[in-house]
Design a protein around this motif. Structure first.
Motif, PDB file in Angstrom:
ATOM      1  N   MET A 173      44.562  17.923  46.039  1.00 14.05           N
ATOM      2  CA  MET A 173      45.796  17.980  45.263  1.00 14.05           C
ATOM      3  C   MET A 173      45.711  16.981  44.116  1.00 14.05           C
ATOM      4  O   MET A 173      45.427  15.801  44.329  1.00 14.05           O
ATOM      5  N   LEU A 174      45.934  17.473  42.901  1.00 21.34           N
ATOM      6  CA  LEU A 174      45.956  16.617  41.723  1.00 21.34           C
ATOM      7  C   LEU A 174      47.400  16.368  41.318  1.00 21.34           C
ATOM      8  O   LEU A 174      48.185  17.301  41.182  1.00 21.34           O
ATOM      9  N   ILE A 175      47.744  15.100  41.140  1.00 19.20           N
ATOM     10  CA  ILE A 175      49.109  14.707  40.816  1.00 19.20           C
ATOM     11  C   ILE A 175      49.066  13.867  39.545  1.00 19.20           C
ATOM     12  O   ILE A 175      48.405  12.820  39.502  1.00 19.20           O
ATOM     13  N   GLY A 176      49.761  14.337  38.506  1.00 15.15           N
ATOM     14  CA  GLY A 176      49.697  13.675  37.214  1.00 15.15           C
ATOM     15  C   GLY A 176      51.046  13.154  36.754  1.00 15.15           C
ATOM     16  O   GLY A 176      52.051  13.868  36.809  1.00 15.15           O
ATOM     17  N   ILE A 177      51.079  11.908  36.276  1.00 11.95           N
ATOM     18  CA  ILE A 177      52.281  11.352  35.659  1.00 11.95           C
ATOM     19  C   ILE A 177      52.325  11.862  34.225  1.00 11.95           C
ATOM     20  O   ILE A 177      51.371  11.691  33.466  1.00 11.95           O
ATOM     21  N   ASN A 178      53.438  12.481  33.855  1.00 14.25           N
ATOM     22  CA  ASN A 178      53.514  13.206  32.578  1.00 14.25           C
ATOM     23  C   ASN A 178      54.629  12.652  31.686  1.00 14.25           C
ATOM     24  O   ASN A 178      55.577  13.336  31.348  1.00 14.25           O
ATOM     25  N   ARG A 179      54.472  11.390  31.300  1.00 17.46           N
ATOM     26  CA  ARG A 179      55.378  10.778  30.322  1.00 17.46           C
ATOM     27  C   ARG A 179      54.534  10.062  29.267  1.00 17.46           C
ATOM     28  O   ARG A 179      54.643   8.839  29.061  1.00 17.46           O
ATOM     29  N   PRO A 180      53.640  10.800  28.593  1.00 14.07           N
ATOM     30  CA  PRO A 180      52.705  10.150  27.666  1.00 14.07           C
ATOM     31  C   PRO A 180      53.389   9.408  26.529  1.00 14.07           C
ATOM     32  O   PRO A 180      52.824   8.448  25.987  1.00 14.07           O
ATOM     33  N   GLU A 181      54.606   9.837  26.155  1.00 14.08           N
ATOM     34  CA  GLU A 181      55.311   9.160  25.077  1.00 14.08           C
ATOM     35  C   GLU A 181      55.696   7.730  25.466  1.00 14.08           C
ATOM     36  O   GLU A 181      55.967   6.887  24.600  1.00 14.08           O
ATOM     37  N   ALA A 182      55.706   7.443  26.778  1.00 14.66           N
ATOM     38  CA  ALA A 182      56.020   6.105  27.279  1.00 14.66           C
ATOM     39  C   ALA A 182      54.813   5.497  27.990  1.00 14.66           C
ATOM     40  O   ALA A 182      54.975   4.607  28.828  1.00 14.66           O
ATOM     41  N   ARG A 183      53.607   5.955  27.633  1.00 13.78           N
ATOM     42  CA  ARG A 183      52.390   5.538  28.314  1.00 13.78           C
ATOM     43  C   ARG A 183      52.526   5.691  29.829  1.00 13.78           C
ATOM     44  O   ARG A 183      52.025   4.895  30.609  1.00 13.78           O
ATOM     45  N   ASN A 184      53.239   6.744  30.206  1.00 15.30           N
ATOM     46  CA  ASN A 184      53.444   7.115  31.607  1.00 15.30           C
ATOM     47  C   ASN A 184      54.153   6.028  32.417  1.00 15.30           C
ATOM     48  O   ASN A 184      53.950   5.912  33.638  1.00 15.30           O
ATOM     49  N   ALA A 185      55.001   5.246  31.742  1.00  9.67           N
ATOM     50  CA  ALA A 185      55.880   4.334  32.469  1.00  9.67           C
ATOM     51  C   ALA A 185      56.784   5.155  33.385  1.00  9.67           C
ATOM     52  O   ALA A 185      57.204   6.257  33.051  1.00  9.67           O
ATOM     53  N   VAL A 186      57.086   4.596  34.536  1.00  7.82           N
ATOM     54  CA  VAL A 186      57.814   5.319  35.576  1.00  7.82           C
ATOM     55  C   VAL A 186      59.300   4.981  35.516  1.00  7.82           C
ATOM     56  O   VAL A 186      59.678   3.811  35.601  1.00  7.82           O
ATOM     57  N   ASN A 187      60.135   6.015  35.374  1.00  4.26           N
ATOM     58  CA  ASN A 187      61.574   5.843  35.521  1.00  4.26           C
ATOM     59  C   ASN A 187      61.978   6.327  36.919  1.00  4.26           C
ATOM     60  O   ASN A 187      61.126   6.705  37.731  1.00  4.26           O
ATOM     61  N   LEU A 188      63.268   6.322  37.210  1.00  3.81           N
ATOM     62  CA  LEU A 188      63.703   6.679  38.567  1.00  3.81           C
ATOM     63  C   LEU A 188      63.357   8.112  38.931  1.00  3.81           C
ATOM     64  O   LEU A 188      62.966   8.393  40.071  1.00  3.81           O
ATOM     65  N   GLU A 189      63.492   9.031  37.989  1.00  7.43           N
ATOM     66  CA  GLU A 189      63.153  10.430  38.263  1.00  7.43           C
ATOM     67  C   GLU A 189      61.671  10.574  38.578  1.00  7.43           C
ATOM     68  O   GLU A 189      61.277  11.278  39.518  1.00  7.43           O
ATOM     69  N   THR A 190      60.851   9.902  37.787  1.00  9.83           N
ATOM     70  CA  THR A 190      59.403   9.964  38.009  1.00  9.83           C
ATOM     71  C   THR A 190      59.029   9.354  39.348  1.00  9.83           C
ATOM     72  O   THR A 190      58.192   9.901  40.087  1.00  9.83           O
ATOM     73  N   ALA A 191      59.644   8.232  39.694  1.00  9.40           N
ATOM     74  CA  ALA A 191      59.382   7.594  40.984  1.00  9.40           C
ATOM     75  C   ALA A 191      59.714   8.531  42.137  1.00  9.40           C
ATOM     76  O   ALA A 191      58.949   8.646  43.104  1.00  9.40           O
ATOM     77  N   GLN A 192      60.836   9.212  42.025  1.00  9.46           N
ATOM     78  CA  GLN A 192      61.235  10.154  43.078  1.00  9.46           C
ATOM     79  C   GLN A 192      60.259  11.307  43.192  1.00  9.46           C
ATOM     80  O   GLN A 192      59.866  11.704  44.295  1.00  9.46           O
ATOM     81  N   ARG A 193      59.836  11.837  42.049  1.00  5.64           N
ATOM     82  CA  ARG A 193      58.920  12.976  42.071  1.00  5.64           C
ATOM     83  C   ARG A 193      57.545  12.567  42.615  1.00  5.64           C
ATOM     84  O   ARG A 193      56.922  13.321  43.359  1.00  5.64           O
ATOM     85  N   LEU A 194      57.065  11.375  42.265  1.00  2.52           N
ATOM     86  CA  LEU A 194      55.791  10.901  42.807  1.00  2.52           C
ATOM     87  C   LEU A 194      55.863  10.762  44.326  1.00  2.52           C
ATOM     88  O   LEU A 194      54.926  11.144  45.039  1.00  2.52           O
ATOM     89  N   THR A 195      56.973  10.235  44.801  1.00  2.00           N
ATOM     90  CA  THR A 195      57.157  10.097  46.252  1.00  2.00           C
ATOM     91  C   THR A 195      57.158  11.452  46.930  1.00  2.00           C
ATOM     92  O   THR A 195      56.512  11.649  47.971  1.00  2.00           O
ATOM     93  N   GLU A 196      57.847  12.413  46.335  1.00  2.00           N
ATOM     94  CA  GLU A 196      57.908  13.757  46.915  1.00  2.00           C
ATOM     95  C   GLU A 196      56.537  14.413  46.932  1.00  2.00           C
ATOM     96  O   GLU A 196      56.149  15.042  47.935  1.00  2.00           O
ATOM     97  N   GLU A 197      55.792  14.285  45.851  1.00  2.00           N
ATOM     98  CA  GLU A 197      54.478  14.931  45.770  1.00  2.00           C
ATOM     99  C   GLU A 197      53.497  14.329  46.774  1.00  2.00           C
ATOM    100  O   GLU A 197      52.769  15.057  47.464  1.00  2.00           O
ATOM    101  N   LEU A 198      53.463  13.001  46.879  1.00  2.00           N
ATOM    102  CA  LEU A 198      52.525  12.381  47.806  1.00  2.00           C
ATOM    103  C   LEU A 198      52.960  12.585  49.255  1.00  2.00           C
ATOM    104  O   LEU A 198      52.110  12.702  50.144  1.00  2.00           O
TER     105      LEU A 198
END
Length: 280
Positions: free
Chosen positions: A29-54
């Protein structure tokens, strides 16, 4: 054979507005952080999605290895302090580490299966802590790792002070933690922070190749050995306790997988230490 620099490995996710994208490649499984405009800095939505994917990866018996990477040339620049400073995020810091995810999402997890980080660009502050969650880190030559949050009074609360000293030793970890200085790929390799250093643009491809090779091994044995190593480092109170855990979790694997493996060796497979299908 490595894919050429600049060739998109995952053209299907180009232009996606999802903060985290995933793609299955066989048992990987490949999991990619997709916020390149922020150098993939993690906000709350991204943190939640990363947790769900892993979490989904860890619970799926048909998946063997995960690869974590960042789109757009950077792994992760940490938590999105710009968003936090603008008051657009209400960050509730849960202090019971067993009851909730960390600010970066999955950083408090103990995965039962291997995770490989493909590191390009910046893996700093919380991004470094996400990279430390992985079992192995494939790092591009121009990548930078470091505790950049030192400059802003932001503490490491996603496992950085726990995992980093175990990986590279207390002296080197304190060097990074106290100074907040940038650590380049070759120094990270010398530290043991990087497991492989590759030309720019090739980290994700090599991480995928490693994941596919690891996923081809007998999985009960691989996970038993992996989990015993983690137990010895983080959970055992003594050498004897660690040895007992290794035996208790290794013996059942002998009947489940080792007998079959021994027969394969008897019949000629792997003689002389060869890996006919592996470039590990």
């Amino acid at each position: 054979m490595h894919r050429c620099i600049g060739t998109p490995l995952f053209p299907s996710v180009t232009g996606s507005d999802k903060p985290v994208v995933s793609e299955r490649r066989g048992a990987v499984m490949l999991i990619g952080i997709n916020r390149p405009e922020a150098r993939n800095a993690v906000n709350l939505e991204t943190a939640q999605r990363l947790t769900e994917e892993l979490s989904a990866f860890d619970q799926d018996n048909s998946l063997h290895v995960a690869v974590l990477y960042g789109l757009g040339g950077s792994f992760c620049a940490g938590f999105d302090l710009k968003e936090l400073s603008q008051g657009s995020v209400s960050l509730k810091l849960e202090q019971d580490v067993s009851s909730a995810p960390g600010p970066m999402g999955p950083s408090r997890m103990r995965l039962s299966k291997p995770l490989i980080a493909a590191v390009s660009g910046f893996a700093v502050a919380g991004g470094l802590e996400l990279a430390l969650l992985a079992d192995m880190r494939v790092v591009e030559e121009s990548a930078i790792m470091g505790v950049f949050c030192r400059r802003f009074g932001v503490p490491l609360i996603d496992g950085g002070t726990v995992r980093l000293p175990q990986l590279i030793g207390l002296s080197r970890a304190l060097d990074m933690i106290l100074t907040g200085r940038p650590v380049k790929a070759q120094e990270a390799l010398a530290f043991g922070l990087a497991n492989r250093v590759v030309p720019d643009g090739q980290a994700l491809q090599l991480a995928l190749e490693l994941a596919e090779q690891i996923s081809a091994f007998p999985q009960l044995c691989l996970r038993a050995d992996r989990n015993s190593a983690y137990h010895a480092v983080f959970d055992s109170a003594s050498f004897t306790q660690a040895m007992q855990y290794e035996v208790d979790h290794g013996v059942p694997v002998v009947l489940a997988e080792a007998v079959t493996g021994a027969r394969q060796f008897r019949d000629g497979m792997g003689r002389g230490g060869t890996f006919s299908k592996s470039k590990l």
